[in-house]
Design a protein around this motif. Structure first.
Motif, mmCIF file in Angstrom:
data_model
loop_
_atom_site.group_PDB
_atom_site.id
_atom_site.type_symbol
_atom_site.label_atom_id
_atom_site.label_comp_id
_atom_site.label_asym_id
_atom_site.label_seq_id
_atom_site.Cartn_x
_atom_site.Cartn_y
_atom_site.Cartn_z
ATOM 1 N N ASN A 1 0.880 -1.160 -0.151
ATOM 2 C CA ASN A 1 0.130 -0.067 -0.060
ATOM 3 C C ASN A 1 0.804 1.229 0.055
ATOM 4 N N VAL A 2 0.872 1.873 -1.259
ATOM 5 C CA VAL A 2 1.842 3.106 -1.332
ATOM 6 C C VAL A 2 1.791 4.026 -0.229
ATOM 7 N N SER A 3 0.346 4.304 0.153
ATOM 8 C CA SER A 3 -0.112 5.502 1.159
ATOM 9 C C SER A 3 0.591 4.962 2.578
ATOM 10 N N ASN A 4 0.456 3.593 2.786
ATOM 11 C CA ASN A 4 1.018 3.291 4.044
ATOM 12 C C ASN A 4 2.907 3.519 4.069
ATOM 13 N N LEU A 5 3.144 3.379 2.899
ATOM 14 C CA LEU A 5 4.578 3.525 2.945
ATOM 15 C C LEU A 5 4.921 5.172 3.481
ATOM 16 N N ILE A 6 4.130 6.007 3.303
ATOM 17 C CA ILE A 6 4.442 7.285 3.769
ATOM 18 C C ILE A 6 4.941 7.335 5.205
ATOM 19 N N ARG A 7 4.095 6.683 5.975
ATOM 20 C CA ARG A 7 4.488 6.742 7.382
ATOM 21 C C ARG A 7 6.090 6.001 7.652
ATOM 22 N N ASP A 8 6.444 4.971 6.685
ATOM 23 C CA ASP A 8 7.796 4.493 7.269
ATOM 24 C C ASP A 8 8.674 5.721 6.419
ATOM 25 N N ILE A 9 8.539 6.228 5.460
ATOM 26 C CA ILE A 9 9.509 7.178 4.449
ATOM 27 C C ILE A 9 9.476 8.595 5.480
ATOM 28 N N SER A 10 8.435 8.982 6.203
ATOM 29 C CA SER A 10 8.418 10.129 6.635
ATOM 30 C C SER A 10 9.332 10.269 7.871
ATOM 31 N N ASN A 11 9.506 9.313 8.638
ATOM 32 C CA ASN A 11 10.656 9.166 9.596
ATOM 33 C C ASN A 11 12.013 9.397 9.071
ATOM 34 N N LYS A 12 12.336 9.355 8.087
ATOM 35 C CA LYS A 12 13.746 9.467 7.316
ATOM 36 C C LYS A 12 13.746 11.225 7.035
ATOM 37 N N PHE A 13 12.570 11.755 6.622
ATOM 38 C CA PHE A 13 12.214 12.986 6.458
ATOM 39 C C PHE A 13 11.589 14.055 7.585
ATOM 40 N N ASN A 14 11.450 13.485 8.496
ATOM 41 C CA ASN A 14 10.848 14.182 10.036
ATOM 42 C C ASN A 14 9.780 15.088 9.503
ATOM 43 N N ILE A 15 9.015 14.479 8.782
ATOM 44 C CA ILE A 15 8.037 15.533 8.358
ATOM 45 C C ILE A 15 6.481 15.100 9.079
ATOM 46 N N ILE A 16 6.245 13.859 9.861
ATOM 47 C CA ILE A 16 4.981 13.885 10.545
ATOM 48 C C ILE A 16 5.453 13.803 12.016
ATOM 49 N N GLU A 17 4.658 14.779 12.645
ATOM 50 C CA GLU A 17 4.979 14.978 14.037
ATOM 51 C C GLU A 17 4.638 13.888 15.006
ATOM 52 N N ASP A 18 3.360 13.419 14.894
ATOM 53 C CA ASP A 18 2.920 12.277 15.663
ATOM 54 C C ASP A 18 2.799 11.044 14.744
ATOM 55 N N GLU B 1 8.285 16.304 -3.249
ATOM 56 C CA GLU B 1 8.850 17.694 -3.351
ATOM 57 C C GLU B 1 10.127 17.718 -2.802
ATOM 58 N N MET B 2 10.431 17.172 -1.692
ATOM 59 C CA MET B 2 11.680 17.135 -1.018
ATOM 60 C C MET B 2 13.092 16.277 -1.648
ATOM 61 N N THR B 3 12.290 15.250 -2.250
ATOM 62 C CA THR B 3 13.227 14.482 -2.965
ATOM 63 C C THR B 3 13.533 14.625 -4.430
ATOM 64 N N GLU B 4 12.582 15.557 -4.844
ATOM 65 C CA GLU B 4 12.517 16.021 -6.139
ATOM 66 C C GLU B 4 12.469 15.189 -7.152
ATOM 67 N N GLU B 5 11.572 13.881 -6.855
ATOM 68 C CA GLU B 5 11.281 12.756 -7.435
ATOM 69 C C GLU B 5 9.883 12.453 -7.454
ATOM 70 N N LYS B 6 9.084 12.714 -8.346
ATOM 71 C CA LYS B 6 7.493 12.327 -8.469
ATOM 72 C C LYS B 6 7.364 10.863 -8.226
ATOM 73 N N ASP B 7 8.172 10.088 -8.441
ATOM 74 C CA ASP B 7 8.019 8.624 -8.440
ATOM 75 C C ASP B 7 8.633 8.035 -7.050
ATOM 76 N N TYR B 8 9.112 8.872 -6.173
ATOM 77 C CA TYR B 8 9.747 8.242 -4.836
ATOM 78 C C TYR B 8 9.058 7.235 -4.472
ATOM 79 N N LEU B 9 7.633 7.454 -4.166
ATOM 80 C CA LEU B 9 7.009 6.572 -3.271
ATOM 81 C C LEU B 9 7.172 5.206 -4.127
ATOM 82 N N VAL B 10 6.741 5.155 -5.317
ATOM 83 C CA VAL B 10 6.677 3.720 -6.000
ATOM 84 C C VAL B 10 7.865 3.310 -6.016
#
Length: 154
Positions: A44-61, A80-89
């Protein structure tokens, strides 16, 4: 790696409008693949956001459940931060390759050499950008089946 049989690998990319009931399509596809003996992994690409967000410190809780609009916002921020529109995939593709490597290691560890190679199916859900589809095609050209779900009121 043992040469017992060829490994069958299928990758399905699911796209759907926001708020669609994509679960029905995913469940049906997963059931069919299991009937044919595939080991199915849902990514689930949307669920990967939680894992990846730790790397970029963008989710507070990190413990709170994210709403759809928050997932979109954070997903856009990561791209936007990675300048890659396909980063999540790309993170999804990494999961696929890691699963394949794990299966290969288990087969290599089989001293008898008789263990058949598992047929693997991956269902990547919630692709949103054309760049994601292009990246999947680039890396998985012979294994990608793109299903586009039309908005259904079920």
């Amino acid at each position: 790696m043992s040469d017992n049989t060829e490994r069958n690998i299928l990758v399905f990319g699911l796209t759907a409008p926001i708020g669609s009931k994509i679960d029905l399509l995913q469940d049906s596809l997963e059931s069919e693949m299991k009937i044919y003996g595939y080991d199915v992994t849902i990514i689930n690409v949307s669920n990967l956001i939680r894992d990846i967000s730790n790397k970029f410190n963008i989710i507070e809780d990190i413990t709170k459940n994210l709403k759809i609009d928050e997932k979109i916002k954070f997903g856009n921020k990561i791209c936007e931060m990675t300048e890659e529109k396909d980063y999540l995939v790309k993170a999804a593709i990494k999961k696929i390759f890691n699963k394949i490597k794990k299966e290969e290691k288990e087969e290599d560890d089989d001293e008898s050499g008789l263990k058949p190679k598992k047929s693997l199916a991956f269902i990547i859900r919630q692709l949103k950008r054309p760049e994601e589809i292009k990246t999947l095609k680039k890396y998985l050209v012979n294994n990608l089946y793109k299903f586009q779900q039309i908005m259904m009121n079920i």
